[in-house]
Design a protein around this motif. Structure first.
Motif, mmCIF file in Angstrom:
data_model
loop_
_atom_site.group_PDB
_atom_site.id
_atom_site.type_symbol
_atom_site.label_atom_id
_atom_site.label_comp_id
_atom_site.label_asym_id
_atom_site.label_seq_id
_atom_site.Cartn_x
_atom_site.Cartn_y
_atom_site.Cartn_z
ATOM 1 N N LEU A 16 5.705 2.129 -4.266
ATOM 2 C CA LEU A 16 5.067 2.932 -3.221
ATOM 3 C C LEU A 16 5.084 2.199 -1.888
ATOM 4 O O LEU A 16 5.511 2.746 -0.867
ATOM 5 N N GLY A 17 4.632 0.963 -1.888
ATOM 6 C CA GLY A 17 4.512 0.211 -0.641
ATOM 7 C C GLY A 17 5.838 -0.015 0.058
ATOM 8 O O GLY A 17 5.974 0.209 1.259
ATOM 9 N N ILE A 18 6.831 -0.455 -0.704
ATOM 10 C CA ILE A 18 8.137 -0.764 -0.103
ATOM 11 C C ILE A 18 8.807 0.508 0.405
ATOM 12 O O ILE A 18 9.329 0.543 1.527
ATOM 13 N N LEU A 19 8.792 1.563 -0.398
ATOM 14 C CA LEU A 19 9.477 2.793 0.013
ATOM 15 C C LEU A 19 8.853 3.434 1.244
ATOM 16 O O LEU A 19 9.563 3.900 2.134
ATOM 17 N N ILE A 20 7.530 3.464 1.316
ATOM 18 C CA ILE A 20 6.892 4.089 2.485
ATOM 19 C C ILE A 20 6.998 3.175 3.708
ATOM 20 O O ILE A 20 7.047 3.649 4.838
ATOM 21 N N LEU A 21 7.071 1.875 3.471
ATOM 22 C CA LEU A 21 7.210 0.927 4.580
ATOM 23 C C LEU A 21 8.492 1.187 5.376
ATOM 24 O O LEU A 21 8.508 1.060 6.599
ATOM 25 N N ILE A 58 0.731 -0.569 8.052
ATOM 26 C CA ILE A 58 -0.350 -1.469 7.633
ATOM 27 C C ILE A 58 -0.752 -1.200 6.184
ATOM 28 O O ILE A 58 -0.805 -2.125 5.361
ATOM 29 N N ALA A 59 -1.028 0.053 5.850
ATOM 30 C CA ALA A 59 -1.450 0.387 4.484
ATOM 31 C C ALA A 59 -0.419 -0.040 3.437
ATOM 32 O O ALA A 59 -0.798 -0.622 2.414
ATOM 33 N N PRO A 60 0.878 0.198 3.644
ATOM 34 C CA PRO A 60 1.845 -0.241 2.634
ATOM 35 C C PRO A 60 1.858 -1.756 2.418
ATOM 36 O O PRO A 60 2.037 -2.217 1.286
ATOM 37 N N ILE A 61 1.661 -2.514 3.473
ATOM 38 C CA ILE A 61 1.617 -3.975 3.315
ATOM 39 C C ILE A 61 0.432 -4.366 2.446
ATOM 40 O O ILE A 61 0.554 -5.203 1.543
ATOM 41 N N PHE A 62 -0.713 -3.745 2.676
ATOM 42 C CA PHE A 62 -1.891 -4.009 1.852
ATOM 43 C C PHE A 62 -1.650 -3.580 0.402
ATOM 44 O O PHE A 62 -2.060 -4.272 -0.533
ATOM 45 N N ILE A 63 -0.981 -2.458 0.211
ATOM 46 C CA ILE A 63 -0.682 -1.971 -1.143
ATOM 47 C C ILE A 63 0.258 -2.941 -1.853
ATOM 48 O O ILE A 63 0.038 -3.296 -3.019
ATOM 49 N N ILE A 64 1.300 -3.382 -1.176
ATOM 50 C CA ILE A 64 2.249 -4.328 -1.766
ATOM 51 C C ILE A 64 1.536 -5.604 -2.200
ATOM 52 O O ILE A 64 1.749 -6.111 -3.304
ATOM 53 N N LEU A 65 0.691 -6.126 -1.347
ATOM 54 C CA LEU A 65 -0.019 -7.364 -1.649
ATOM 55 C C LEU A 65 -1.132 -7.170 -2.677
ATOM 56 O O LEU A 65 -1.573 -8.144 -3.295
ATOM 57 N N LEU A 67 -4.054 -6.075 -1.751
ATOM 58 C CA LEU A 67 -5.213 -6.466 -0.958
ATOM 59 C C LEU A 67 -5.928 -5.188 -0.522
ATOM 60 O O LEU A 67 -5.404 -4.436 0.306
ATOM 61 N N TYR A 68 -7.094 -4.933 -1.124
ATOM 62 C CA TYR A 68 -7.820 -3.684 -0.883
ATOM 63 C C TYR A 68 -6.892 -2.482 -1.061
ATOM 64 O O TYR A 68 -6.858 -1.556 -0.250
ATOM 65 N N ALA A 69 -6.129 -2.533 -2.139
ATOM 66 C CA ALA A 69 -5.094 -1.530 -2.387
ATOM 67 C C ALA A 69 -5.651 -0.126 -2.553
ATOM 68 O O ALA A 69 -5.012 0.841 -2.144
ATOM 69 N N ARG A 70 -6.832 -0.001 -3.145
ATOM 70 C CA ARG A 70 -7.401 1.341 -3.313
ATOM 71 C C ARG A 70 -7.727 1.962 -1.963
ATOM 72 O O ARG A 70 -7.466 3.149 -1.741
ATOM 73 N N ILE A 71 -8.278 1.187 -1.069
ATOM 74 C CA ILE A 71 -8.595 1.694 0.272
ATOM 75 C C ILE A 71 -7.302 2.027 1.021
ATOM 76 O O ILE A 71 -7.174 3.092 1.630
ATOM 77 N N ALA A 72 -6.336 1.112 0.957
ATOM 78 C CA ALA A 72 -5.052 1.335 1.634
ATOM 79 C C ALA A 72 -4.348 2.560 1.063
ATOM 80 O O ALA A 72 -3.753 3.357 1.807
ATOM 81 N N ALA A 73 -4.426 2.751 -0.251
ATOM 82 C CA ALA A 73 -3.817 3.929 -0.875
ATOM 83 C C ALA A 73 -4.541 5.207 -0.440
ATOM 84 O O ALA A 73 -3.915 6.258 -0.299
ATOM 85 N N GLY A 74 -5.842 5.110 -0.204
ATOM 86 C CA GLY A 74 -6.580 6.260 0.323
ATOM 87 C C GLY A 74 -6.108 6.629 1.716
ATOM 88 O O GLY A 74 -5.948 7.810 2.044
ATOM 89 N N VAL A 75 -5.871 5.612 2.538
ATOM 90 C CA VAL A 75 -5.342 5.846 3.886
ATOM 91 C C VAL A 75 -3.965 6.502 3.797
ATOM 92 O O VAL A 75 -3.669 7.466 4.504
ATOM 93 N N MET A 111 1.517 9.156 -5.923
ATOM 94 C CA MET A 111 1.537 7.716 -6.208
ATOM 95 C C MET A 111 0.327 7.030 -5.570
ATOM 96 O O MET A 111 -0.267 6.126 -6.166
ATOM 97 N N SER A 112 -0.040 7.459 -4.383
ATOM 98 C CA SER A 112 -1.223 6.900 -3.718
ATOM 99 C C SER A 112 -2.485 7.194 -4.520
ATOM 100 O O SER A 112 -3.334 6.314 -4.692
ATOM 101 N N ILE A 113 -2.597 8.414 -5.011
ATOM 102 C CA ILE A 113 -3.752 8.778 -5.832
ATOM 103 C C ILE A 113 -3.784 7.921 -7.102
ATOM 104 O O ILE A 113 -4.852 7.473 -7.536
ATOM 105 N N LEU A 114 -2.621 7.657 -7.691
ATOM 106 C CA LEU A 114 -2.572 6.805 -8.884
ATOM 107 C C LEU A 114 -3.051 5.392 -8.588
ATOM 108 O O LEU A 114 -3.768 4.793 -9.395
ATOM 109 N N VAL A 115 -2.678 4.846 -7.438
ATOM 110 C CA VAL A 115 -3.159 3.510 -7.070
ATOM 111 C C VAL A 115 -4.678 3.543 -6.881
ATOM 112 O O VAL A 115 -5.377 2.618 -7.306
ATOM 113 N N ILE A 116 -5.193 4.602 -6.282
ATOM 114 C CA ILE A 116 -6.647 4.723 -6.116
ATOM 115 C C ILE A 116 -7.321 4.727 -7.492
ATOM 116 O O ILE A 116 -8.320 4.037 -7.713
#
Length: 128
Positions: A16-21, A58-65, A67-75, A111-116
């Motif tokens: 998710l993170g890499i593709l949306i980035l 910004i959100a994809p970088i947080f998702i990849i790492l 780091l607060y992935a649920r919040i970033a996935a919500g964004v 995919m974002s909902i799944l990460v959440i």
């Protein structure tokens, strides 16, 4: 049978993170003209277009790492919901390949909902 939900969560986050980035980098290089034009057709001010950078850089970088992935996935989920609304209006129009015209944005949304729902897993910066 191999079962490792943490590897699955990592693969989901990285995919998710890499593709949306890539979409965010494209908008950073080529500008937000298309997004601004879509927002101009709504009652919202065009400076809202800059929110795309939060959702697609910004959100994809947080998702990849992880780091607060649920919040970033919500964004990102919110970003994809708005993108589907602005670009397609949730129409049931089909692409030339037979799928929904907005299926890629829908896949990113799901995919974002799944990460959440699943969280980051143990292979994340702020894992527990």
């Amino acid at each position: 049978m191999l079962q490792n939900p943490d590897i699955a969560k990592l693969l989901l986050r990285l995919s998710l993170g890499i593709l949306i980035l890539f979409h965010g980098i494209h908008k950073m290089i080529h500008g937000l003209g298309g997004v601004k034009a879509m927002i101009a057709s709504t009652p919202f001010p065009t400076f809202f277009a800059y929110g795309v950078f939060v959702g697609e850089l910004i959100a994809p970088i947080f998702i990849i790492l992880g780091l607060y992935a649920r919040i970033a996935a919500g964004v990102l989920a919110f970003n994809m919901f708005i993108a589907i609304y602005l670009a397609y209006g949730f129409s049931l129009s089909l692409s030339k390949h037979g799928g929904l015209s907005w299926e890629l944005a829908l896949v990113y949304f799901i995919m974002s909902i799944l990460v959440i729902l699943l969280g980051s897993g143990k292979y994340a910066v702020n894992s527990k």
